[in-house]
Enzyme design. Structure first.
Site, PDB file in Angstrom:
ATOM      1  N   LYS A  27      28.727 -12.152  38.332  1.00  0.00           N
ATOM      2  CA  LYS A  27      28.722 -13.230  37.341  1.00  0.00           C
ATOM      3  C   LYS A  27      27.667 -13.097  36.281  1.00  0.00           C
ATOM      4  O   LYS A  27      26.347 -13.107  36.400  1.00  0.00           O
ATOM      5  CB  LYS A  27      28.019 -14.587  38.209  1.00  0.00           C
ATOM      6  CG  LYS A  27      28.613 -16.030  37.662  1.00  0.00           C
ATOM      7  CD  LYS A  27      28.190 -16.153  36.340  1.00  0.00           C
ATOM      8  CE  LYS A  27      26.757 -16.621  36.255  1.00  0.00           C
ATOM      9  NZ  LYS A  27      26.305 -16.967  34.808  1.00  0.00           N
TER      10      LYS A  27
ATOM     11  N   SER B 205      15.043 -15.817  34.795  1.00  0.00           N
ATOM     12  CA  SER B 205      13.719 -16.297  34.807  1.00  0.00           C
ATOM     13  C   SER B 205      13.318 -16.615  36.215  1.00  0.00           C
ATOM     14  O   SER B 205      14.092 -16.931  37.111  1.00  0.00           O
ATOM     15  CB  SER B 205      14.076 -17.707  33.823  1.00  0.00           C
ATOM     16  OG  SER B 205      14.905 -18.455  34.657  1.00  0.00           O
TER      17      SER B 205
ATOM     18  N   CYS C 180      11.855  -8.488  29.476  1.00  0.00           N
ATOM     19  CA  CYS C 180      11.098  -8.772  30.518  1.00  0.00           C
ATOM     20  C   CYS C 180      10.038  -7.446  30.558  1.00  0.00           C
ATOM     21  O   CYS C 180       8.913  -7.539  31.334  1.00  0.00           O
ATOM     22  CB  CYS C 180      11.733  -8.584  31.745  1.00  0.00           C
ATOM     23  SG  CYS C 180      12.390  -6.780  32.310  1.00  0.00           S
TER      24      CYS C 180
HETATM   25  P1  NAD Z   1      17.993 -17.554  33.344  1.00  0.00           P
HETATM   26  O1  NAD Z   1      17.387 -17.602  34.391  1.00  0.00           O
HETATM   27  O2  NAD Z   1      18.416 -18.649  32.342  1.00  0.00           O
HETATM   28  O3  NAD Z   1      19.885 -17.104  33.703  1.00  0.00           O
HETATM   29  C1  NAD Z   1      19.857 -15.888  34.390  1.00  0.00           C
HETATM   30  C2  NAD Z   1      21.117 -16.061  35.138  1.00  0.00           C
HETATM   31  O4  NAD Z   1      21.065 -17.299  36.224  1.00  0.00           O
HETATM   32  C3  NAD Z   1      22.273 -16.542  34.358  1.00  0.00           C
HETATM   33  O5  NAD Z   1      23.624 -15.662  34.894  1.00  0.00           O
HETATM   34  C4  NAD Z   1      22.695 -18.023  34.395  1.00  0.00           C
HETATM   35  O6  NAD Z   1      24.049 -18.441  34.469  1.00  0.00           O
HETATM   36  C5  NAD Z   1      22.226 -18.333  35.848  1.00  0.00           C
HETATM   37  N1  NAD Z   1      21.316 -19.562  35.809  1.00  0.00           N
HETATM   38  C6  NAD Z   1      20.741 -20.041  35.155  1.00  0.00           C
HETATM   39  N2  NAD Z   1      20.205 -21.352  35.441  1.00  0.00           N
HETATM   40  C7  NAD Z   1      20.463 -21.586  36.880  1.00  0.00           C
HETATM   41  C8  NAD Z   1      20.357 -22.414  37.709  1.00  0.00           C
HETATM   42  N3  NAD Z   1      19.706 -23.613  37.559  1.00  0.00           N
HETATM   43  N4  NAD Z   1      21.017 -22.061  38.954  1.00  0.00           N
HETATM   44  C9  NAD Z   1      21.628 -21.149  39.213  1.00  0.00           C
HETATM   45  N5  NAD Z   1      21.835 -19.942  38.456  1.00  0.00           N
HETATM   46  C10 NAD Z   1      21.469 -20.511  36.937  1.00  0.00           C
HETATM   47  O7  NAD Z   1      17.712 -16.308  32.571  1.00  0.00           O
HETATM   48  P2  NAD Z   1      18.105 -15.782  30.837  1.00  0.00           P
HETATM   49  O8  NAD Z   1      17.567 -16.715  30.096  1.00  0.00           O
HETATM   50  O9  NAD Z   1      19.611 -15.410  31.022  1.00  0.00           O
HETATM   51  O10 NAD Z   1      17.152 -14.406  30.722  1.00  0.00           O
HETATM   52  C11 NAD Z   1      15.808 -14.413  30.536  1.00  0.00           C
HETATM   53  C12 NAD Z   1      15.145 -14.210  31.760  1.00  0.00           C
HETATM   54  O11 NAD Z   1      15.514 -13.092  32.517  1.00  0.00           O
HETATM   55  C13 NAD Z   1      13.293 -13.907  31.245  1.00  0.00           C
HETATM   56  O12 NAD Z   1      12.677 -14.680  32.031  1.00  0.00           O
HETATM   57  C14 NAD Z   1      13.124 -12.467  31.524  1.00  0.00           C
HETATM   58  O13 NAD Z   1      11.870 -12.127  31.735  1.00  0.00           O
HETATM   59  C15 NAD Z   1      14.159 -12.377  32.892  1.00  0.00           C
HETATM   60  N6  NAD Z   1      14.392 -10.903  33.003  1.00  0.00           N
HETATM   61  C16 NAD Z   1      13.743 -10.184  34.049  1.00  0.00           C
HETATM   62  C17 NAD Z   1      14.219  -9.139  34.323  1.00  0.00           C
HETATM   63  C18 NAD Z   1      13.438  -8.149  35.275  1.00  0.00           C
HETATM   64  O14 NAD Z   1      13.641  -7.044  35.645  1.00  0.00           O
HETATM   65  N7  NAD Z   1      12.402  -8.838  35.897  1.00  0.00           N
HETATM   66  C19 NAD Z   1      14.977  -8.301  33.674  1.00  0.00           C
HETATM   67  C20 NAD Z   1      15.685  -8.913  32.689  1.00  0.00           C
HETATM   68  C21 NAD Z   1      15.445 -10.148  32.143  1.00  0.00           C
END
Ligand code: NAD
Length: 492
Positions: A181, A234, A289
């Site tokens: 997804k 996140s 990240c």
């Molecule tokens: P996000 O958490 O908004 O979304 C990530 C995924 O979760 C998406 O597929 C989204 O559809 C889903 N999602 C969003 N809200 C949700 C909810 N309430 N319930 C269930 N699923 C949900 O993150 P983003 O904005 O796409 O990505 C940026 C974040 O990802 C930053 O915080 C970054 O630091 C983090 N990140 C971390 C790493 C790591 O390796 N630690 C790597 C890349 C990005």
């Protein structure tokens, strides 16, 4: 085949049991080019029935795939590597048009993804466990690693061409089947990845793609046909995914947000450190990240280092990702750009010194784009927003410290623990930081602590929930369960 790189593109589709299908749930959203503001595609969200169908296709395929010889299971991955190499530039162009980063950054991201496919081709060796003859009188003991079933991965917007490949190649090479997804914000490059997967020799049902947002994710987390879940995104969502999937007995690895530090000591090569610092904080518009956006600098070199950082940051060209001279592309959405501007305003209110203000940047011809220039704060208080919160934009804060002790304390007081970098010429300082910094990835004299695919991608504290990480050997253990055979043969 040629991949379609010219928008507007068809609405993205699910890929289930080897066929393309339109998602049938409620809701959806347009996919917007962050540099032009134009609609490039549309994603409809999947219903619970779509998810059921994808998981069922995976479970059916698993029955045969699990016993397919491992040497056969990796052949489609060799094909995938070749296809990704051949189509890397087309994929990079799609990625720029829906994400906003630069073409060079998109090529680099895809290279990192391809490296994971290469490593997973070594699964026949990596999957080997252990054998002890005569472990007890007349008893031999053998551990074997077995695949478990259908695994899901939920991925973020910031590396849509790479992060799915942290998981998919290892899941299928070890004999599992897979449902992805991807982020709803930039799903087209993933669609293109699955168009390539469709060309490889994976049997129907081994890999599935379902589009959607939170509801689709929650259906996967609750689904009793899913054995385990990988998540990257996140921190609040990572925590939610970890708790909800674990409550139904699944394996979970959930990588969250970050706030990463650079430590600059008095012995560092300041020009080198300044260049690496700006690139670490501002590459991909700071939407990484692993972006190091807080720099903790020893007092004796603080002023000179701050001058050099501002000079390098000022040289950056903000612009359209497909223009060759662009260093910093567009941010993902206008809302996200506004949230980064809010943090800059907060930094000023909280008393930091604004050394470089990127808010007035203009990109001729791209007036509707989400652009922000590099912004540098000096004399940042470690207790304030700029020092503590993930910004995900090209904003950098400098903190002055008296000693390495104080610098390590600043790093460790963060609630995150994804990564850090140290610039020094003193091996003793490096040894101390290696021992004492509470982070999952640490670079010494390198700007960004990004592990190669044959090492796991670390992360601690609020940056990671679980125990086995993405990439490398950890993935083999996440995707398999070790059964131990205890055997006695009376006639041996
Ligand atoms: P996000 O958490 O908004 O979304 C990530 C995924 O979760 C998406 O597929 C989204 O559809 C889903 N999602 C969003 N809200 C949700 C909810 N309430 N319930 C269930 N699923 C949900 O993150 P983003 O904005 O796409 O990505 C940026 C974040 O990802 C930053 O915080 C970054 O630091 C983090 N990140 C971390 C790493 C790591 O390796 N630690 C790597 C890349 C990005």
């Amino acid at each position: 085949m040629t991949l379609d790189t010219t928008p507007p593109w068809e609405d993205v589709q699910n890929y289930v049991g080897g066929s393309w299908q339109s998602p049938s749930g409620d809701g959806g959203e347009d996919v917007i080019d962050p540099a032009t503001g134009e609609t490039v595609s549309h994603v409809s969200f999947s219903s619970a029935a779509d998810v059921d169908e994808a998981v069922a296709a995976g479970r059916e395929a698993f029955e045969t795939w699990r016993s397919t010889p491992v040497e056969e299971r990796i052949q489609p991955l060799f094909e995938l590597k070749q296809l990704l190499e051949t189509h890397q530039e087309e994929l990079a162009e799609v990625l720029v048009r829906e994400h906003g980063k630069t073409f060079g950054e998109a090529m680099g991201e895809l290279r990192r993804g391809i490296e994971n496919v290469e490593v997973a081709c070594g699964v026949p060796s990596m999957m080997q466990a252990g054998h002890v003859p005569n472990a007890a009188p007349d008893i031999d003991e053998t551990a074997v690693r077995k695949p478990l079933g259908v695994f899901a991965a939920i991925t973020p917007f910031n590396f849509p061409g790479m992060i799915p490949l942290w998981f998919l190649p290892y899941a299928v090479a070890t004999g599992n089947t897979f449902v992805l997804k991807p982020s709803e914000q930039d799903p087209v490059v993933t669609q293109r990845l699955f168009e390539l997967l469709d060309e490889t020799g994976f049997p129907d049902g081994v890999v599935q793609l379902v589009h959607g947002a939170a509801d689709t994710v929650n259906t996967l987390l609750d689904h009793d046909g899913v054995e385990g879940v990988s998540f990257v995104g996140s921190t609040p969502v990572a925590e939610h995914v970890y708790e909800r999937a674990a409550s139904s007995g699944k394996r979970v690895q959930a990588q969250g947000g970050a706030k990463n530090h650079i430590v600059v000591t008095e012995t560092a090569d300041l020009e080198f450190a300044a260049r690496k610092t700006v690139s670490s904080a501002c590459a991909c518009g700071g939407e990484r990240c692993l972006a190091n956006d807080v720099v903790v600098v020893e007092d004796g070199v603080y002023d000179e280092f701050a001058d050099r950082v501002v000079e390098v940051a000022r040289e950056q060209t903000v612009g359209y990702g497909l223009d060759e001279e662009t260093d910093i592309g567009a941010l993902i959405t206008p809302e996200h750009e506004a949230s980064v501007r809010d943090v800059i305003a907060t930094g000023i209110e909280e008393g930091a010194e604004l050394l470089l203000d990127g808010r007035a940047v203009e990109v001729p011809g791209y007036e509707a784009g989400n652009f922000l220039g590099p912004t540098v704060f000096g004399e940042v208080d470690p207790e304030t927003t700029v020092a503590r919160e993930e910004i995900f934009g090209p904003v950098l804060g400098l903190i002055r410290v008296e000693s390495l002790d104080e610098a390590i304390a600043v790093v460790n007081q963060s609630r995150f623990g994804n990564a850090a970098s140290l610039f020094t010429a003193d091996g003793g300082d490096a040894k101390r930081v290696r021992h004492e910094a509470d982070v999952g990835n640490l670079a010494v004299n390198a700007g960004t602590a990004a592990p190669m695919a044959f090492f796991h991608f670390g992360g601690r504290k609020a940056s990671f929930f679980g125990d086995l990480h993405a990439q490398g050997d950890d993935m083999i253990r996440f995707y398999t369960d070790e059964t131990v055979y205890i055997e006695r043969w009376p006639n041996a």
